[in-house]
Structures are given as C-alpha cells and as structure tokens.
Motif scaffolding. Sequence first.
Motif, short mmCIF file in Angstrom:
data_model
loop_
_atom_site.label_atom_id
_atom_site.label_comp_id
_atom_site.label_asym_id
_atom_site.label_seq_id
_atom_site.Cartn_x
_atom_site.Cartn_y
_atom_site.Cartn_z
N ASN A 1 7.42 70.87 22.97
CA ASN A 1 7.85 69.51 22.68
C ASN A 1 9.36 69.43 22.58
O ASN A 1 9.91 68.66 21.80
CB ASN A 1 7.21 69.01 21.38
N GLY A 2 10.03 70.27 23.40
CA GLY A 2 11.48 70.37 23.30
C GLY A 2 12.23 69.28 24.04
O GLY A 2 11.73 68.16 24.25
N ILE A 3 13.43 69.63 24.47
CA ILE A 3 14.33 68.63 25.06
C ILE A 3 13.95 68.29 26.49
O ILE A 3 14.46 67.33 27.07
CB ILE A 3 15.79 69.14 25.02
N GLY A 4 13.06 69.07 27.11
CA GLY A 4 12.64 68.79 28.48
C GLY A 4 13.68 69.22 29.50
O GLY A 4 14.74 69.76 29.16
N LEU B 1 10.75 82.50 14.89
CA LEU B 1 9.67 81.55 14.67
C LEU B 1 9.65 81.07 13.22
O LEU B 1 9.46 79.87 12.95
CB LEU B 1 8.32 82.18 15.03
N ARG B 2 9.86 81.98 12.29
CA ARG B 2 9.90 81.58 10.89
C ARG B 2 11.11 80.71 10.60
O ARG B 2 11.03 79.74 9.83
CB ARG B 2 9.91 82.82 10.00
N ALA B 3 12.26 81.05 11.21
CA ALA B 3 13.49 80.29 10.94
C ALA B 3 13.40 78.86 11.45
O ALA B 3 13.97 77.95 10.84
CB ALA B 3 14.69 81.00 11.58
N THR B 4 12.70 78.65 12.55
CA THR B 4 12.61 77.29 13.12
C THR B 4 11.36 76.55 12.69
O THR B 4 11.21 75.36 12.99
CB THR B 4 12.62 77.38 14.65
N GLY B 5 10.43 77.23 11.99
CA GLY B 5 9.18 76.59 11.60
C GLY B 5 8.30 76.28 12.79
O GLY B 5 7.56 75.28 12.78
N ALA B 6 8.35 77.12 13.83
CA ALA B 6 7.62 76.85 15.05
C ALA B 6 6.12 77.02 14.83
O ALA B 6 5.66 77.89 14.07
CB ALA B 6 8.09 77.79 16.15
N GLU B 7 5.35 76.17 15.48
CA GLU B 7 3.89 76.24 15.47
C GLU B 7 3.43 76.66 16.86
O GLU B 7 3.61 75.93 17.83
CB GLU B 7 3.29 74.88 15.10
N ALA C 1 10.89 78.13 24.77
CA ALA C 1 10.25 76.96 24.17
C ALA C 1 10.76 76.70 22.76
O ALA C 1 10.90 75.54 22.34
CB ALA C 1 8.74 77.15 24.17
N VAL C 2 11.02 77.77 22.02
CA VAL C 2 11.52 77.61 20.65
C VAL C 2 13.02 77.29 20.66
O VAL C 2 13.51 76.48 19.86
CB VAL C 2 11.23 78.88 19.84
N LYS C 3 13.76 77.90 21.57
CA LYS C 3 15.21 77.73 21.59
C LYS C 3 15.61 76.32 22.00
O LYS C 3 16.47 75.69 21.36
CB LYS C 3 15.83 78.76 22.53
N PHE C 4 15.01 75.79 23.05
CA PHE C 4 15.39 74.48 23.55
C PHE C 4 14.56 73.39 22.86
O PHE C 4 13.81 72.64 23.48
CB PHE C 4 15.21 74.42 25.07
N ARG C 5 14.71 73.32 21.55
CA ARG C 5 13.96 72.35 20.75
C ARG C 5 14.82 71.13 20.46
O ARG C 5 16.04 71.14 20.62
CB ARG C 5 13.52 72.99 19.44
N ARG C 6 14.17 70.07 20.03
CA ARG C 6 14.89 68.86 19.63
C ARG C 6 15.46 69.04 18.23
O ARG C 6 14.86 69.70 17.39
CB ARG C 6 13.94 67.66 19.65
N VAL D 1 13.35 68.63 14.76
CA VAL D 1 11.93 68.52 15.12
C VAL D 1 11.38 69.94 15.23
O VAL D 1 11.84 70.72 16.08
CB VAL D 1 11.74 67.77 16.45
N PRO D 2 10.41 70.32 14.39
CA PRO D 2 9.86 71.68 14.48
C PRO D 2 9.22 71.91 15.85
O PRO D 2 8.50 71.04 16.35
CB PRO D 2 8.81 71.71 13.35
N PRO D 3 9.46 73.03 16.44
CA PRO D 3 8.86 73.30 17.76
C PRO D 3 7.35 73.45 17.66
O PRO D 3 6.83 74.08 16.75
CB PRO D 3 9.52 74.62 18.19
N ARG D 4 6.66 72.83 18.61
CA ARG D 4 5.22 73.01 18.78
C ARG D 4 4.98 73.51 20.20
O ARG D 4 5.32 72.84 21.17
CB ARG D 4 4.45 71.71 18.53
N VAL D 5 4.40 74.70 20.29
CA VAL D 5 4.23 75.36 21.59
C VAL D 5 2.75 75.71 21.75
O VAL D 5 2.12 76.20 20.80
CB VAL D 5 5.09 76.63 21.69
#
Length: 404
Positions: free
Chosen positions: A310-313, A247-253, A280-285, A288-292
């Motif tokens: 808000n990932g790749i869908g 979570l820290r590495a990807t800046g996930a919220e 949700a964090v892995k399949f991110r754009r 674009v920081p992940p927002r979950v």
Amino acid sequence: MATVVLVVILAVALVALARTDVVLDTLVAGSGAPDQEQLYAQARAWERLILAALILLTVGSVGLSLLVWKSLEREIIRPLGALAAASRAAADGQLDHEIPPVGSGEVAALAADVEHMRAELACQVEQLRASHAETERAHELLRQQAAELARSNRDLEQFAYVASHDLQEPLRKVASFTQLLAKRYSGRLDARADQYIDFAVDGARRMQRLIQDLLMFSRVGRVDVQAVEVDLEQVFADALAELGESLRATGAEITHDPLPVVLGDPTLLRLVLTNVLSNAVKFRRPDVPPRVHVGVEDTGTAWQLSCTDNGIGIDPRYAERVFVIFQRLHAKEVYAGTGIGLALVQRIVEYHSGRVWIEPAPDGGTTVAWTLPRAVSVAPPQDAAQGPQQGPQQGPQEGPQKGS
C-alpha cells in the motif's frame, strides 16, 4: 490383330470356295447340260472375283496396319518414350536439362507443359537453394555473435567480480579510518569539518553496500546451481527474520497465502523475497503503516507469486526502468538503496526460467509479480481457509537491503 482376323477370314473363304468348286464340278459333271455348264462358268468367275477382292482386302489391311503402326511409333510411341525418359531424369534431380519439343499435336502440347513444369521446378529449387544458403549464413552469423556475446558476458561478469572483490580491501580501510576519524575527532573541529567527516563515512558505507550488491549481482548465473525442491514457506520465514528490525521499526503488517514448493536455489529465492519485501516496506506512504501481502496463483505450468503493498506506487511509464541496474526513481536522500535490488530480482527469476513484472495495485500501491517453475503439488494447510496468515515479524538484526 485386325490383320490376323482378316487372314483367318480369307482362309475360311478359300476353304469355302474350294468346297464350292468341288460341289459345282460334281453337279455339272453329272448333268451334261449346256445350261449347267454356262452357270458353272459364271459361278467360277464370281468365285475368282470374290477371291481377288478378299486378297486385295487382306493385303490392304496388312499394309494399312503396318502404316498405322509406323505412324504410331513415329508420332506417339517414340516421342512419349523420350518424354518419359526426360521426365524421369527431371524427377531424379536433373532439372538443368531442358526437355526438347517432341511429337506433334497433343503430344507436343504435353511436352511443352512438362517443360514448363520443369522450368518452374528448377526456378523454385534455385530459390530454395539460395534461401537455404542465406539461412545458413544467417545461422553462422548468429552463432558467431552468440559466441562473441557469451565471451563478452563472461568477461564482463569476471570483470565485475574481480573489480568488486579487489575494491573490498582498500574500501574497508577507507571506511574504517573515516569511522575512526568520526569517532575520535567529532566535536573537536568546527562544524564544517564534522560535516565533511560525516560525508566521508556515509560515502564509504554506501560504496561498501554498492560493491556487495554488485558482487552478488555478478555471481547470479555465473556458476550453475543444481535446482532442488525449495519450500517457500521456510524461505519466507527466513526473509522475514532477516528484515525483522525494519519491520518492527515501521510497524509493517506482512501476510501471505500458503506458499508452494518450487524448483530452484534456496539462497537465490530468499534474496528475491527479501528484496521485494524490503522495497514494499521502504517505499511506504508517510505516517501510513506498510501492509504487504504475498499472493500465490497456480497457472498450471508454473507458480505465479506476487508482492502487493500500500505504498507510494509507481508510474506505469517507469515499470520497466526499475529493472535496470543502478536506475533510481527517487533521490538517495529520500529512499536509501543502491538501485540494484529489482535488477537482482529479475536476474534471479530469469535464471530460474521465470519472468518478473510490475503493475499498479488496486489501492494505489505496487504489485511485483514473478513466476517460478513447479516442483510438486502441495496441499494447502488446514487453516488456509481462514484467510491470509500473519507472518512472523521477529528476527535477528536486519541485513543489507537490496531494494531499488
């Protein structure tokens, strides 16, 4: 009764005639006139005629009554008695005995209708017996198939457990020695040798993760776990702590609604949250920081939880495929993982008598939703009205991801 009435009338008439004779005898004896004697003779003749008529009428009435009684007994009473006996036998279940035609006229028509009813009932009862026998055979076949399936599932689960457990030791040796090779001989050989060593190390690590996930998958449902009240707030905090580094590495919220208390196994429910958050964090754009956001809805009979990113869908055509074990929609070089994560989530949720599904998110991401049984009603925290809460993003070293 008509005969009795006629006999009474005849008796009264006889008494009246007798009294009339006495009166006439007295009158004639006192007068001594020839005319009176002639009238007396005529009166006596009419009396005898009336008496004869009454006697004939009475005898005829008695005979007619006996004839009518015999006719009623032969044409109605006996046939109806036989029909009633046959109907009682049919009502007692003796539908295989045919009701014979009895009587004539309306009685015969009634007997024919009763026989038709008996034949229809016998046909329906036979059909019901055949249907019941077929249902019993089907149930017996289902019981046999269910027993065979249960044995097969136990054998497969035992095989998966034993295979995964027995593969751990030799694979651990392979991984250890390939890592030693990489550490000791990296840079001393040519580039192709270094590449081969890297392939071996990566393959060993991936095989270790795969066996661990397979072992975890085989354990779910193999041992009955007593359901307890689980505070999902604490489970959510534990899952975030386990995923802290990624979570820290990807800046996930990560945000969430106030989470309820549910019935279940806390370890398995933590695996559910860990897997859906990890995916949700892995399949991110890219970039674009992940927002979950983890949402909660009370359906009245269960809690419905959802994890929206808000990932790749995901294409709706593959919404069911992602729950199949080892099924991947992306190459392992693009997104790491073993392909067991969502299959494990589905197995755990169904083990808790819930269901899980995937649907597109409004902003193009993905929503993973699942249901869990209710435990007790929990009042939201006082600051719940201030909006979603920011989840903790600090924690220990990241554990193995189980995302698809």
